[in-house]
Design a protein around this motif. Structure first.
Motif, short mmCIF file in Angstrom:
data_model
loop_
_atom_site.label_atom_id
_atom_site.label_comp_id
_atom_site.label_asym_id
_atom_site.label_seq_id
_atom_site.Cartn_x
_atom_site.Cartn_y
_atom_site.Cartn_z
N ARG A 69 0.82 -1.22 0.00
CA ARG A 69 0.00 0.00 0.00
C ARG A 69 0.85 1.27 0.00
O ARG A 69 0.33 2.37 -0.15
CB ARG A 69 -0.95 -0.02 1.20
CG ARG A 69 -1.96 -1.18 1.07
CD ARG A 69 -2.99 -1.18 2.16
NE ARG A 69 -3.69 0.10 2.16
CZ ARG A 69 -4.35 0.57 3.20
NH1 ARG A 69 -4.40 -0.12 4.31
NH2 ARG A 69 -4.96 1.74 3.14
N ALA A 70 2.15 1.11 0.18
CA ALA A 70 3.04 2.28 0.19
C ALA A 70 3.11 2.90 -1.20
O ALA A 70 3.13 2.20 -2.22
CB ALA A 70 4.43 1.87 0.65
N VAL A 71 3.14 4.22 -1.25
CA VAL A 71 3.25 4.95 -2.50
C VAL A 71 4.50 5.84 -2.41
O VAL A 71 4.61 6.65 -1.49
CB VAL A 71 2.00 5.83 -2.75
CG1 VAL A 71 2.16 6.65 -4.03
CG2 VAL A 71 0.75 4.96 -2.81
N LEU A 72 5.40 5.66 -3.36
CA LEU A 72 6.59 6.50 -3.37
C LEU A 72 6.21 7.89 -3.85
O LEU A 72 5.66 8.05 -4.93
CB LEU A 72 7.66 5.91 -4.29
CG LEU A 72 8.13 4.50 -3.96
CD1 LEU A 72 9.22 4.07 -4.93
CD2 LEU A 72 8.61 4.39 -2.52
N ARG A 73 6.50 8.90 -3.04
CA ARG A 73 6.14 10.28 -3.38
C ARG A 73 7.34 11.06 -3.90
O ARG A 73 7.19 11.99 -4.69
CB ARG A 73 5.55 10.99 -2.18
CG ARG A 73 4.21 10.45 -1.76
CD ARG A 73 3.19 10.65 -2.85
NE ARG A 73 1.88 10.14 -2.47
CZ ARG A 73 0.92 9.93 -3.32
NH1 ARG A 73 1.09 10.18 -4.60
NH2 ARG A 73 -0.23 9.46 -2.91
N LYS A 74 8.54 10.69 -3.45
CA LYS A 74 9.74 11.37 -3.92
C LYS A 74 10.93 10.43 -3.78
O LYS A 74 11.11 9.81 -2.72
CB LYS A 74 9.99 12.64 -3.09
CG LYS A 74 11.21 13.41 -3.52
CD LYS A 74 11.38 14.67 -2.69
CE LYS A 74 12.64 15.42 -3.12
NZ LYS A 74 12.88 16.59 -2.26
N VAL A 75 11.71 10.34 -4.84
CA VAL A 75 12.95 9.58 -4.83
C VAL A 75 14.05 10.52 -5.31
O VAL A 75 13.98 11.00 -6.44
CB VAL A 75 12.87 8.32 -5.74
CG1 VAL A 75 14.19 7.57 -5.74
CG2 VAL A 75 11.73 7.41 -5.29
N ALA A 76 15.00 10.80 -4.46
CA ALA A 76 16.10 11.71 -4.79
C ALA A 76 17.41 10.96 -4.55
O ALA A 76 17.82 10.78 -3.40
CB ALA A 76 16.04 12.97 -3.95
N ILE A 77 18.03 10.48 -5.63
CA ILE A 77 19.24 9.68 -5.50
C ILE A 77 20.37 10.27 -6.33
O ILE A 77 20.14 11.00 -7.29
CB ILE A 77 19.01 8.21 -5.91
CG1 ILE A 77 18.56 8.10 -7.37
CG2 ILE A 77 18.03 7.54 -4.96
CD1 ILE A 77 18.51 6.68 -7.90
N ARG A 78 21.59 9.90 -5.93
CA ARG A 78 22.81 10.27 -6.67
C ARG A 78 23.63 9.00 -6.85
O ARG A 78 23.72 8.18 -5.93
CB ARG A 78 23.64 11.27 -5.89
CG ARG A 78 22.97 12.61 -5.72
CD ARG A 78 23.87 13.54 -4.98
NE ARG A 78 25.01 13.81 -5.86
CZ ARG A 78 25.75 14.89 -5.81
NH1 ARG A 78 25.50 15.79 -4.89
NH2 ARG A 78 26.75 15.07 -6.63
N LEU A 79 24.24 8.88 -8.02
CA LEU A 79 25.10 7.74 -8.28
C LEU A 79 26.54 8.06 -7.87
O LEU A 79 26.98 9.20 -7.94
CB LEU A 79 25.07 7.36 -9.76
CG LEU A 79 23.76 6.78 -10.28
CD1 LEU A 79 23.92 6.36 -11.73
CD2 LEU A 79 23.30 5.61 -9.44
#
Length: 127
Positions: A69-79
């Motif tokens: 039921r979780a909804v991802l609202r923001k994903v902020a990643i760096r490689l």
């Protein structure tokens, strides 16, 4: 969940198939993600994982822990260090913020070369 809680680590074997399939699935046809000889011509020792595959694996890590039921609202990643075939990426997470229906988790994915990915994910978790 509470601030400071940690998620169990997830080990992901980095295979050539995972790298190529992730690139094709995300329509990233850059040769460095599927052709070892051309990747070497460009200075890389082998093909390497693209950011879209990494992003998907980070999302999977979070939703596997938080539930369907979780909804991802923001994903902020760096490689950082590349993911090459034959290595293992270990994802870890630490809860950094919690509100009534959202949680923020700091995520790190490390491999034999160092940190492949780092960042934060904000997810909504219905009560």
């Amino acid at each position: 969940m509470n601030v400071g809680d940690t998620l169990p680590p997830l080990e992901i074997p980095v295979t050539r198939t995972l790298i190529v399939a992730g690139a094709i699935a995300s329509r990233d046809y850059q040769d460095v993600h599927h052709d070892a000889a051309l990747a070497q011509e460009k200075g890389s020792p082998d093909v390497f994982m693209n950011i879209l595959t990494t992003n998907g694996l980070v999302g999977r890590y979070i939703t596997d822990h938080l539930g369907p039921r979780a909804v991802l609202r923001k994903v902020a990643i760096r490689l950082g260090a590349p993911n090459y075939p034959g290595d293992t990426m270990t994802l870890t997470g630490t809860v950094t913020a919690v509100s009534a229906t959202t949680v923020e988790i700091r995520v790190v994915g490390a491999n034999g070369l160092g940190h492949h990915v780092s960042g934060t994910v904000t997810a909504e978790v219905p009560a």
